[in-house]
Motif scaffolding. Structure first.
Motif, PDB file in Angstrom:
ATOM      1  N   ASP A 171      55.313  16.587  96.814  1.00 49.20           N
ATOM      2  CA  ASP A 171      55.535  15.148  96.930  1.00 49.20           C
ATOM      3  C   ASP A 171      55.929  14.646  95.547  1.00 49.20           C
ATOM      4  O   ASP A 171      55.083  14.172  94.776  1.00 49.20           O
ATOM      5  CB  ASP A 171      54.252  14.467  97.432  1.00 49.20           C
ATOM      6  N   SER A 189      46.956  16.550  92.068  1.00 47.47           N
ATOM      7  CA  SER A 189      47.855  15.833  91.169  1.00 47.47           C
ATOM      8  C   SER A 189      48.398  16.843  90.156  1.00 47.47           C
ATOM      9  O   SER A 189      47.629  17.572  89.527  1.00 47.47           O
ATOM     10  CB  SER A 189      47.090  14.714  90.453  1.00 47.47           C
ATOM     11  N   TRP A 190      49.720  16.889  90.014  1.00 47.43           N
ATOM     12  CA  TRP A 190      50.316  17.888  89.110  1.00 47.43           C
ATOM     13  C   TRP A 190      51.531  17.266  88.411  1.00 47.43           C
ATOM     14  O   TRP A 190      52.674  17.693  88.617  1.00 47.43           O
ATOM     15  CB  TRP A 190      50.715  19.130  89.897  1.00 47.43           C
ATOM     16  N   GLU A 196      52.523  14.986  93.306  1.00 49.96           N
ATOM     17  CA  GLU A 196      51.418  15.717  93.924  1.00 49.96           C
ATOM     18  C   GLU A 196      51.913  16.976  94.629  1.00 49.96           C
ATOM     19  O   GLU A 196      53.050  17.017  95.125  1.00 49.96           O
ATOM     20  CB  GLU A 196      50.692  14.818  94.930  1.00 49.96           C
ATOM     21  N   HIS A 198      54.979  10.995  94.181  1.00 48.84           N
ATOM     22  CA  HIS A 198      53.616  10.747  93.714  1.00 48.84           C
ATOM     23  C   HIS A 198      53.112  11.856  92.793  1.00 48.84           C
ATOM     24  O   HIS A 198      51.931  11.896  92.462  1.00 48.84           O
ATOM     25  CB  HIS A 198      52.680  10.595  94.920  1.00 48.84           C
ATOM     26  N   TYR A 215      56.033  17.556 103.769  1.00 50.05           N
ATOM     27  CA  TYR A 215      55.807  16.154 103.422  1.00 50.05           C
ATOM     28  C   TYR A 215      56.939  15.305 103.985  1.00 50.05           C
ATOM     29  O   TYR A 215      58.113  15.538 103.689  1.00 50.05           O
ATOM     30  CB  TYR A 215      55.707  15.980 101.905  1.00 50.05           C
ATOM     31  N   ARG A 232      42.036  20.834  87.490  1.00 53.71           N
ATOM     32  CA  ARG A 232      41.601  19.578  88.101  1.00 53.71           C
ATOM     33  C   ARG A 232      41.271  19.805  89.565  1.00 53.71           C
ATOM     34  O   ARG A 232      42.004  20.503  90.262  1.00 53.71           O
ATOM     35  CB  ARG A 232      42.714  18.535  88.006  1.00 53.71           C
TER      36      ARG A 232
END
Lengths: 274, 440
Positions: A249, A269-270, A254, A252, B429, B96
């Motif tokens: 994505d 998140s990247w 992501e 965003h 997506y 993360r």
């Protein structure tokens, strides 16, 4: 698995969020083992394999419920062929050029126009000993496409009995016949071979794919030889579950990662790769 | 006091995570063209194959880092990012945690079996991976979130993953379960099994099992294989790599994406439901879509035997028909008709394009994507498990139409529908609708 739906979730969906819609039922012609899926953002369509019936199904982007596909690519002239174990389960889509790439018969990549319908031959067939394309023990090679840099990215496991490791073979997007790849990422440092097909983060020129030790890795499109990934998310180490499918994505920044073996869809998140 | 300590500890953890997140987010990406210096963070073995997509992970979903080898240098770090460069042999590791996770925290029931001797119901959970056993007379009261099982077989030692067809031995209560995706086996648990208990017996089977049934008179266990479609028949006590006694398969059988199965040992009949997805994997371009069907064979059929009868056509209402069950006394074969939100019953003698004689369907039934069905001949009840709402309901064996169940066992709040995940291997997506497209 006994309910082969395609469920749509809001981007911000979380634990126990329900799908906004689900494509399911006999008339959809979808079946189990859908290991690849694509969304055509230009023409607003969904493209998915029919693994057990050697077909590609194309649906409206907003398809819902028991809605049939708008087009079906299937028949003897298509050359689509699955394996006994994985069926016809792999595919990549190029929404810039409107082409569908299907790895079949362990060592071939077929290319179809998105407008193909019925029993039509492929536009191109990439195969032969010079390509280096190989499937896994029971399945196909993985395929990805970078429509901006005109690259076709094929992930192949090592030859049987070899300890050379899996390879990422990078071809011209329109490669046809028995041609050599432009470059190869291979070697013990590369970690190539996590199972998921390659996806292109085109703005910064990264190739994103599953990699060793149950992680998701990013390599540069100009990488070659025995080079480590430039970025890596050790998904299993972080979450306790191994990654399966990947989607990007870019808007965003992501990366969406599924865990097929643990019924989860995780979003990382990247920003570094977008 | 304890609350204050926990609060301080949580605050410290939050500050630590925030610090690492800011630091890792601001870590400069290695330039695609040049790279930059850093330090070694791991040494890993060379991966020689990426394997098959349906292989199991063999990890405990409840144990974090369970599958990370002890010698892996990542074990030295905890949720941090460590910069390095290609020039030194490594890139940058991002640690993360995910910003969001979609999952269903309730059971998703694929199959059901009834133990009339010990008055128990077994439900196969393909979301949390286990078998949940309830008292047969359990009836979840309104206002209660979920009934508590009398025992649960669950954990890495059980080998239960995407399992499906259940069978309970009427004499000793052994529970039979077939793996429908990753494990390629039939596993058997003793009735006393509970918790993280290994199966007492395993039998290696072909890939893509769906349903199982047992001929107790002859001591044979039947298993349907979805694709390449076949019915394999083993000795009931078979284990390990023992080969089947016989196999029903071939183009004349009419089997295509075989799913549910039921046997009538009195009339010597075998019933199989087919979804119609068909191809010969050895022949390119041989794929076809057929209408769904129920094919009927002699119980001892083997090889490329054509069906005695085929129920097929628009009148049948077959729509992803899953499990089957037989009421031999009344002569009905019942189908859990997933997309129909119904149970449909055909006469065992039906043939061709016929409408079902019995249909349990409607708002009163509470059925939502039923995929499991079982006949309790002793208590004259028909049991149905619904994949779509984490429940199992008992109906009178003679039920027909929009009828309320006599009892319902819920494992989730009333009216809650399931996410219906089942091995979501891929994802795409949809940038137009900002949606994730997730196939099972």
């Amino acid at each position: 698995m006994n309910h082969p739906q395609i469920a749509a979730f809001a981007r911000l969906a979380k634990e126990n969020s329900l799908p906004t819609r689900a494509l399911e039922g006999q008339k959809t012609k979808i079946s189990r083992t859908m290991h690849a899926l694509a969304y055509d953002s230009v023409h607003d369509e969904i493209i998915v394999n029919s693994p057990l019936a050697q077909a590609i199904l194309i649906f409206r982007g907003g398809a819902n419920g028991e809605e049939p596909p708008v087009r079906v690519i299937q028949g003897p002239r298509t050359q689509i062929q699955g394996t006994d174990y994985d069926g016809n389960d792999q595919m990549a889509y190029d929404d810039v050029h409107g082409e569908i790439y299907i790895p079949v018969d362990r060592n071939k990549i077929l290319t179809f126009s998105r407008e193909a319908n019925g029993d039509v031959p492929p536009l191109r067939v990439l195969t032969g000993p010079d390509t280096g394309i190989r499937g896994s023990v029971r399945g196909h090679a993985r395929v990805g496409v970078d429509p901006v840099h005109n690259l076709l990215i094929v992930t192949s496991p090592a030859a049987p009995g070899s300890n050379a490791g899996a390879s990422m073979l990078i071809f011209d997007r329109t490669a046809n016949g028995n041609v050599k790849p432009k470059s190869i990422i291979n070697g013990p440092k590369t970690e190539v071979g996590g199972g998921s097909a390659a996806h292109a983060a085109t703005d910064k020129g990264f190739i994103i794919a599953g990699c060793g030790t149950a992680s998701v890795c990013a390599w540069g499109i100009n990488d070659k030889g025995n080079v480590p990934p430039r970025w890596k998310i050790p998904v299993q180490q972080i979450t306790g579950v191994a990654p399966s499918g990947i989607a990007l994505d870019p808007a965003h920044k992501e990366v969406i990662v599924t865990s097929g073996n643990r019924n989860r869809v995780m979003t990382f998140s990247w920003p570094e790769v977008f | 006091m304890r609350g204050r300590i926990d609060s301080r500890a949580l605050f410290a953890v939050a500050v630590t995570i925030a610090t690492f997140t800011v630091w890792s987010s601001s870590t400069r990406a290695p330039d695609v063209e040049t790279g930059y210096s850093g330090r070694l963070v791991s040494i890993q073995s060379l991966q020689t194959d990426f394997g098959d997509m349906c292989y199991a992970e063999r990890i405990d979903p409840f144990e974090r880092n369970a599958a990370v080898p002890a010698g892996n240098l990542f074990n030295a770090f905890d949720d941090t990012a460590h910069a390095a460069a290609q020039s030194t042999g490594n890139g940058v590791e991002i640690a993360r945690p995910p910003v969001r996770t979609i999952r269903d925290t309730y059971p998703i029931y694929s199959s059901i079996a009834v133990d009339t001797q010990f008055n128990e119901i077994a439900l196969q959970d393909t979301n949390l991976f286990g078998i949940k056993v309830f008292n047969r007379l359990e009836n979840t009261p309104a206002g209660v979130e979920a009934s508590k099982p009398t025992r649960v077989i669950e954990g890495r030692e059980t080998d239960l993953e995407y399992n499906n067809g259940l069978y309970i031995d009427p004499k000793n209560g052994d529970i039979y379960s077939v793996a429908s995706d990753t494990a390629d086996n039939l596993i058997v648990f003793p009735r006393s099994a509970s918790g993280n208990a290994p199966p007492s017996r395993q039998l290696k089977t072909p890939h893509r099992n769906f349903a199982t049934a047992v001929d107790e008179e002859k001591g044979e266990v039947f298993i349907t294989i979805q694709y390449p479609p076949k019915v394999v028949v083993y000795r009931k006590q078979a284990a390990g790599t023992e080969q089947p006694l016989r196999v029903l398969e071939g183009p004349r059988t009419g089997l295509s994406d075989a799913h549910g199965m039921a046997i009538d040992v009195q009339k010597k009949l075998l019933f199989v439901s087919n979804w119609g997805n068909s191809s010969d994997y050895q022949v390119a371009g041989s794929g076809q879509f057929h209408l769904p069907s129920i094919t009927v064979y002699p119980l001892d059929a083997k090889g490329d035997t054509p069906p005695l009868r085929t129920i097929q056509g628009p009148k049948t209402q077959l729509d992803w028909a899953a499990a089957m069950a037989i009421d031999p006394e009344a002569g009905y074969v019942f189908m859990a008709n997933d997309l129909g939100d119904s149970i449909i019953g055909f006469k065992e003698t039906d043939d061709g394009d016929v409408a079902p004689s019995r249909i349990i369907k409607g708002d009163k039934t509470g059925l939502k994507n039923p995929t499991g069905v079982a006949v309790d001949g002793k208590n004259k009840e028909l049991w149905v498990s619904s994949l779509g709402n984490s429940s199992a309901s008992a109906f009178p064996l003679s039920a027909n139409g929009d009828v309320a169940p006599v009892r319902t066992i819920r494992s989730a709040p009333a009216a809650r529908t399931s996410v219906k995940f089942g091995k979501p291997q891929a994802v795409a997506y949809d940038s137009k609708r900002e949606e994730y497209l997730v196939p099972n």
